[in-house]
Design an enzyme around this catalytic site. Structure first.
Site, PDB file in Angstrom:
ATOM      1  N   ASN A 136      -6.546  -6.919   3.628  1.00 55.93           N
ATOM      2  CA  ASN A 136      -6.841  -8.025   4.564  1.00 55.93           C
ATOM      3  C   ASN A 136      -7.963  -7.708   5.560  1.00 55.93           C
ATOM      4  O   ASN A 136      -8.709  -8.597   5.948  1.00 55.93           O
ATOM      5  CB  ASN A 136      -5.574  -8.549   5.243  1.00 55.93           C
ATOM      6  CG  ASN A 136      -4.830  -7.511   6.034  1.00 55.93           C
ATOM      7  OD1 ASN A 136      -5.068  -6.311   5.882  1.00 55.93           O
ATOM      8  ND2 ASN A 136      -3.928  -7.955   6.877  1.00 55.93           N
ATOM      9  N   LYS A 159      -6.452   5.282  -0.997  1.00 60.20           N
ATOM     10  CA  LYS A 159      -6.072   4.415  -2.118  1.00 60.20           C
ATOM     11  C   LYS A 159      -6.051   3.007  -1.524  1.00 60.20           C
ATOM     12  O   LYS A 159      -5.146   2.629  -0.785  1.00 60.20           O
ATOM     13  CB  LYS A 159      -4.694   4.805  -2.671  1.00 60.20           C
ATOM     14  CG  LYS A 159      -4.227   3.890  -3.810  1.00 60.20           C
ATOM     15  CD  LYS A 159      -3.251   2.874  -3.270  1.00 60.20           C
ATOM     16  CE  LYS A 159      -2.831   1.832  -4.256  1.00 60.20           C
ATOM     17  NZ  LYS A 159      -3.867   0.822  -4.525  1.00 60.20           N
ATOM     18  N   HIS A 160      -7.098   2.269  -1.799  1.00 56.58           N
ATOM     19  CA  HIS A 160      -7.220   0.939  -1.209  1.00 56.58           C
ATOM     20  C   HIS A 160      -6.487  -0.075  -2.090  1.00 56.58           C
ATOM     21  O   HIS A 160      -6.092   0.230  -3.223  1.00 56.58           O
ATOM     22  CB  HIS A 160      -8.707   0.572  -1.099  1.00 56.58           C
ATOM     23  CG  HIS A 160      -9.037  -0.143   0.194  1.00 56.58           C
ATOM     24  ND1 HIS A 160      -8.160  -1.031   0.780  1.00 56.58           N
ATOM     25  CD2 HIS A 160     -10.135  -0.117   0.997  1.00 56.58           C
ATOM     26  CE1 HIS A 160      -8.707  -1.513   1.888  1.00 56.58           C
ATOM     27  NE2 HIS A 160      -9.905  -0.961   2.058  1.00 56.58           N
ATOM     28  N   ALA A 161      -6.314  -1.281  -1.577  1.00 52.92           N
ATOM     29  CA  ALA A 161      -5.678  -2.340  -2.363  1.00 52.92           C
ATOM     30  C   ALA A 161      -6.534  -2.632  -3.598  1.00 52.92           C
ATOM     31  O   ALA A 161      -7.766  -2.558  -3.554  1.00 52.92           O
ATOM     32  CB  ALA A 161      -5.527  -3.595  -1.512  1.00 52.92           C
ATOM     33  N   SER A 162      -5.871  -2.996  -4.687  1.00 55.12           N
ATOM     34  CA  SER A 162      -6.572  -3.143  -5.966  1.00 55.12           C
ATOM     35  C   SER A 162      -7.581  -4.284  -5.992  1.00 55.12           C
ATOM     36  O   SER A 162      -8.454  -4.306  -6.858  1.00 55.12           O
ATOM     37  CB  SER A 162      -5.554  -3.361  -7.088  1.00 55.12           C
ATOM     38  OG  SER A 162      -4.836  -2.181  -7.294  1.00 55.12           O
ATOM     39  N   SER A 212       3.011  -4.117   3.074  1.00 54.54           N
ATOM     40  CA  SER A 212       4.229  -4.903   3.243  1.00 54.54           C
ATOM     41  C   SER A 212       5.425  -3.983   3.510  1.00 54.54           C
ATOM     42  O   SER A 212       5.390  -2.788   3.206  1.00 54.54           O
ATOM     43  CB  SER A 212       4.474  -5.722   1.987  1.00 54.54           C
ATOM     44  OG  SER A 212       4.632  -4.837   0.891  1.00 54.54           O
ATOM     45  N   GLU A 233       2.535   0.976   8.998  1.00 55.18           N
ATOM     46  CA  GLU A 233       2.138  -0.265   9.682  1.00 55.18           C
ATOM     47  C   GLU A 233       2.433  -1.387   8.705  1.00 55.18           C
ATOM     48  O   GLU A 233       1.688  -1.600   7.750  1.00 55.18           O
ATOM     49  CB  GLU A 233       0.630  -0.252  10.003  1.00 55.18           C
ATOM     50  CG  GLU A 233       0.185   0.863  10.919  1.00 55.18           C
ATOM     51  CD  GLU A 233       0.595   0.656  12.365  1.00 55.18           C
ATOM     52  OE1 GLU A 233       1.240  -0.379  12.662  1.00 55.18           O
ATOM     53  OE2 GLU A 233       0.308   1.532  13.177  1.00 55.18           O
ATOM     54  N   LEU A 234       3.529  -2.099   8.933  1.00 52.79           N
ATOM     55  CA  LEU A 234       4.000  -3.044   7.903  1.00 52.79           C
ATOM     56  C   LEU A 234       3.831  -4.488   8.349  1.00 52.79           C
ATOM     57  O   LEU A 234       3.007  -4.788   9.201  1.00 52.79           O
ATOM     58  CB  LEU A 234       5.442  -2.695   7.551  1.00 52.79           C
ATOM     59  CG  LEU A 234       5.647  -1.213   7.170  1.00 52.79           C
ATOM     60  CD1 LEU A 234       7.102  -0.897   6.894  1.00 52.79           C
ATOM     61  CD2 LEU A 234       4.770  -0.811   5.997  1.00 52.79           C
ATOM     62  N   CYS A 267      -1.465  -9.182   9.908  1.00 57.22           N
ATOM     63  CA  CYS A 267      -0.101  -8.752  10.260  1.00 57.22           C
ATOM     64  C   CYS A 267       0.256  -9.208  11.666  1.00 57.22           C
ATOM     65  O   CYS A 267       1.399  -9.539  11.941  1.00 57.22           O
ATOM     66  CB  CYS A 267       0.014  -7.243  10.133  1.00 57.22           C
ATOM     67  SG  CYS A 267      -1.267  -6.367  11.024  1.00 57.22           S
ATOM     68  N   GLU A 364       7.936 -13.429   6.380  1.00 51.23           N
ATOM     69  CA  GLU A 364       6.565 -13.376   6.877  1.00 51.23           C
ATOM     70  C   GLU A 364       5.728 -14.378   6.082  1.00 51.23           C
ATOM     71  O   GLU A 364       5.814 -14.413   4.858  1.00 51.23           O
ATOM     72  CB  GLU A 364       5.992 -11.965   6.677  1.00 51.23           C
ATOM     73  CG  GLU A 364       4.555 -11.846   7.142  1.00 51.23           C
ATOM     74  CD  GLU A 364       3.948 -10.471   6.862  1.00 51.23           C
ATOM     75  OE1 GLU A 364       4.364  -9.817   5.878  1.00 51.23           O
ATOM     76  OE2 GLU A 364       3.054 -10.075   7.612  1.00 51.23           O
TER      77      GLU A 364
HETATM   78  P1  NAP Z   1       1.200  -4.466  -0.295  1.00 45.40           P
HETATM   79  O1  NAP Z   1       1.484  -5.118  -1.580  1.00 45.40           O
HETATM   80  O2  NAP Z   1       2.261  -3.666   0.347  1.00 45.40           O
HETATM   81  O3  NAP Z   1      -0.126  -3.584  -0.532  1.00 45.40           O
HETATM   82  C1  NAP Z   1      -0.600  -2.690   0.423  1.00 45.40           C
HETATM   83  C2  NAP Z   1      -1.053  -1.416  -0.282  1.00 45.40           C
HETATM   84  O4  NAP Z   1       0.075  -0.779  -0.888  1.00 45.40           O
HETATM   85  C3  NAP Z   1      -2.042  -1.668  -1.413  1.00 45.40           C
HETATM   86  O5  NAP Z   1      -2.959  -0.610  -1.457  1.00 45.40           O
HETATM   87  C4  NAP Z   1      -1.152  -1.646  -2.636  1.00 45.40           C
HETATM   88  O6  NAP Z   1      -1.821  -1.330  -3.815  1.00 45.40           O
HETATM   89  C5  NAP Z   1      -0.196  -0.557  -2.264  1.00 45.40           C
HETATM   90  N1  NAP Z   1       1.044  -0.578  -3.039  1.00 45.40           N
HETATM   91  C6  NAP Z   1       1.698  -1.638  -3.550  1.00 45.40           C
HETATM   92  N2  NAP Z   1       2.832  -1.230  -4.183  1.00 45.40           N
HETATM   93  C7  NAP Z   1       2.883   0.124  -4.067  1.00 45.40           C
HETATM   94  C8  NAP Z   1       3.794   1.127  -4.499  1.00 45.40           C
HETATM   95  N3  NAP Z   1       4.889   0.840  -5.189  1.00 45.40           N
HETATM   96  N4  NAP Z   1       3.521   2.412  -4.207  1.00 45.40           N
HETATM   97  C9  NAP Z   1       2.435   2.732  -3.513  1.00 45.40           C
HETATM   98  N5  NAP Z   1       1.520   1.835  -3.082  1.00 45.40           N
HETATM   99  C10 NAP Z   1       1.747   0.536  -3.343  1.00 45.40           C
HETATM  100  O7  NAP Z   1       0.732  -5.479   0.797  1.00 45.40           O
HETATM  101  P2  NAP Z   1      -0.082  -6.805   0.620  1.00 45.40           P
HETATM  102  O8  NAP Z   1       0.909  -7.883   0.392  1.00 45.40           O
HETATM  103  O9  NAP Z   1      -1.197  -6.694  -0.342  1.00 45.40           O
HETATM  104  O10 NAP Z   1      -0.711  -6.866   2.098  1.00 45.40           O
HETATM  105  C11 NAP Z   1      -0.229  -7.643   3.081  1.00 45.40           C
HETATM  106  C12 NAP Z   1       0.899  -6.964   3.858  1.00 45.40           C
HETATM  107  O11 NAP Z   1       0.386  -5.926   4.670  1.00 45.40           O
HETATM  108  C13 NAP Z   1       1.545  -7.926   4.817  1.00 45.40           C
HETATM  109  O12 NAP Z   1       2.936  -7.749   4.836  1.00 45.40           O
HETATM  110  C14 NAP Z   1       0.950  -7.542   6.158  1.00 45.40           C
HETATM  111  O13 NAP Z   1       1.698  -7.922   7.260  1.00 45.40           O
HETATM  112  C15 NAP Z   1       0.820  -6.083   6.013  1.00 45.40           C
HETATM  113  N6  NAP Z   1      -0.176  -5.589   6.963  1.00 45.40           N
HETATM  114  C16 NAP Z   1       0.242  -4.864   8.029  1.00 45.40           C
HETATM  115  C17 NAP Z   1      -0.671  -4.423   8.981  1.00 45.40           C
HETATM  116  C18 NAP Z   1      -0.246  -3.612  10.165  1.00 45.40           C
HETATM  117  O14 NAP Z   1      -1.095  -3.006  10.788  1.00 45.40           O
HETATM  118  N7  NAP Z   1       1.015  -3.560  10.517  1.00 45.40           N
HETATM  119  C19 NAP Z   1      -2.018  -4.727   8.822  1.00 45.40           C
HETATM  120  C20 NAP Z   1      -2.406  -5.482   7.721  1.00 45.40           C
HETATM  121  C21 NAP Z   1      -1.464  -5.903   6.797  1.00 45.40           C
HETATM  122  P3  NAP Z   1      -2.186  -2.458  -4.905  1.00 45.40           P
HETATM  123  O15 NAP Z   1      -3.090  -3.415  -4.249  1.00 45.40           O
HETATM  124  O16 NAP Z   1      -2.832  -1.660  -5.968  1.00 45.40           O
HETATM  125  O17 NAP Z   1      -0.883  -3.078  -5.322  1.00 45.40           O
END
Ligand code: NAP
Length: 474
Positions: A136, A159-162, A212, A233-234, A267, A364
């Site tokens: 994001n 390891k950034h988001a895919s 997440s 940071e979730l 977030c 959320e």
């Molecule tokens: P996500 O699915 O949790 O992805 C975040 C990262 O984790 C990506 O790099 C993802 O890789 C990786 N990931 C996913 N499954 C994994 C696993 N089983 N093992 C290890 N790594 C894994 O989150 P999202 O839905 O894309 O992003 C939005 C979320 O992030 C929201 O809940 C938001 O609130 C939260 N967020 C929090 C903050 C904060 O500072 N608190 C800031 C920004 C966003 P892939 O892309 O390869 O799946």
């Protein structure tokens, strides 16, 4: 185009077209990045703060020089409006400068008065920090963790988001160009759980995740098995509380910005608008009018305020949350139906008459959907604000300073912003409680997360030690 486990695609969410395609790293390629980071760390940890500050300052210079290029890349990969992307790059540069300037002050030896001739706390680097980052804020999330981690003497593997592989590779190049030692900052292209074996690697000493809550649970479990330090940071479902005496026009205008910035995918976006009953009508009208004025469109256009969501599946989740809430009795004030155009667009939406069990409140929402709840009074508003599994940020609107200070203490969150939206600032700690995670980023707290807080005690003692004092006779 189908995505196989070995491919990582960059898709423009405004057009749904694939703009780049990469092979995911093999385990050997990923291991090589960890090895490179570890080897670079062995030298880097011995450098002075002044020496580490040189490439960190260069980082800020390059970010400003390349602002347009990096901003366009983020907009292309995840649909952020271009004006917000430029601001993100600027903020990254600020953060790099901030830690180049202040790391020594935060991490220098800290004398502590004890019975030693001299005793102090030293903050020493841990080693390779593995960063699992979200899409994001493709640059900000990374620089937010990396500038302090590297200034503290650590190395990093990203390891950034895919869905943001081009940003991930551009960041690796940026750190190299800024003059950091070869390998000190490395990017691995891996999808989701494929990163888990790296957490187990002996050379990886800590993990930082922004993502997440579900991913947080998984990563914390793996890291726990290997006794690795973790910062999480979730997600968040931040309350935006408006009390009767608040400046309603200002609250509504700021609330719209807080909900729709980054296409609603932040977030710390305000998600639950909790307004006392006597202010609710005026707030609803002002908020809906401001939402309807927003320019939705091509994120590459400077005039656009709201672009597409970053991925198709994110839009589907949002649609489900809205549809179920409406079925359960929520009233659609504006928006609520996907736009009939190419790209993952979803209009700015306001749902009113929302209750606790509805998904727009209970979960959320990651998109431009605001949920409006009526509270009886300030106490009721705080009760509703705290009735969530999350605890990241919160915003409170009132003209009564004394009341604001009292209520701020009762809100369960990592931050409370009064008469403002929630934002991050390098000078202030950032993070959450409950399902929003643990640990802090930014400020002195953030840079100390990935350090060994070491006690050094130089004897002989100059007085009795408590441990040597006999307990008084009964
Ligand atoms: P996500 O699915 O949790 O992805 C975040 C990262 O984790 C990506 O790099 C993802 O890789 C990786 N990931 C996913 N499954 C994994 C696993 N089983 N093992 C290890 N790594 C894994 O989150 P999202 O839905 O894309 O992003 C939005 C979320 O992030 C929201 O809940 C938001 O609130 C939260 N967020 C929090 C903050 C904060 O500072 N608190 C800031 C920004 C966003 P892939 O892309 O390869 O799946």
């Amino acid at each position: 185009m189908a995505l196989t486990a070995t491919q990582i695609l960059s898709v423009d969410p405004a057009t749904e077209e694939v703009t780049a395609r990469f092979d995911a790293f093999t385990p050997e390629q990923a291991e090589a990045k960890v090895r490179g980071a570890h080897e670079a760390f062995l030298e880097w940890r011995r450098e002075s703060f002044a020496e580490r500050a040189v490439p960190t300052r260069n980082l800020a210079v390059l970010l400003r020089e390349r602002k347009e290029r990096y901003a366009s890349l983020m907009t292309l990969e995840m649909g952020k409006p271009i004006t917000q992307a430029r601001a993100e790059v600027e903020k990254c540069a600020w953060n790099a400068d901030f830690y180049a300037e202040n790391a020594e002050r935060f991490l220098g030896d800290e004398p502590i008065g004890t019975n030693a001739r001299s005793s102090f706390v030293a903050y020493e680097p841990l080693g390779v920090v593995l960063a699992v980052m979200p899409w994001n804020y493709p640059f900000w999330q990374v620089i937010r963790f990396a500038a302090p981690a590297l200034m503290a003497g650590n190395a990093a593997v990203l390891k950034h988001a895919s869905n943001v592989p081009q940003s991930a590779l551009a960041l690796e190049e940026l750190f190299r160009d800024a003059g950091f030692p070869d390998g000190l900052f490395g990017t691995v292209l891996l999808a989701g759980g494929a990163v888990e074996p790296l957490i187990a690697d002996e050379r990886v000493k800590a993990v930082t995740l922004t993502g997440s809550s579900a991913t947080g649970e998984r990563i914390a479990a793996v890291a726990g098995r290997h006794l690795k330090k973790v910062v999480l940071e979730l997600g968040g479902s931040d309350p935006f509380i408006v009390l009767s005496d608040a400046d309603i026009a200002a609250a509504a205008a700021t609330g719209v910005n807080a909900r729709t910035q980054n296409n609603g995918q932040s977030c710390i976006a305000a998600k639950r608008f909790i307004v006392t009953a006597d202010a609710a009508g005026a707030f609803e009208r002002a908020f809906a009018a401001a939402l309807e004025r927003l320019v939705v469109g091509d994120p590459k256009d400077d005039r656009t305020q709201v672009g597409p969501l970053a991925r198709g599946d994110l839009r589907e989740t949002l649609e489900r949350q809205v549809a179920e809430s409406v079925r359960m009795g929520a009233r659609v004030v504006t928006g609520g139906r996907r736009l009939d155009r190419k790209g993952y667009f979803y209009p700015p939406t306001l749902l009113a008459d929302v209750t606790a069990e509805m998904p727009v409140l209970a979960e959320e929402t990651f998109g431009p959907v605001a949920a409006l709840v009526r509270a009886r009074d300030a106490d009721d508003a705080v009760r509703i604000a705290n009735a969530t599994p999350y605890g990241l940020g919160s915003s409170l609107w009132t003209r009564d300073d004394a009341l604001a200070r009292r209520l701020a203490k009762r809100i369960e969150a990592g931050s409370v912003f009064v008469n403002s939206m929630v934002f991050s600032d390098p000078r202030l700690p950032f993070g959450g409680i409950k399902h929003s995670g643990y640990g802090r980023e930014l400020s002195a707290h953030g840079i100390r997360e990935f350090t060994n807080v070491k006690t050094v005690w130089l004897g002989p003692a100059t007085g009795p030690q408590m441990a040597q004092i006999e307990a008084p006779a009964e």
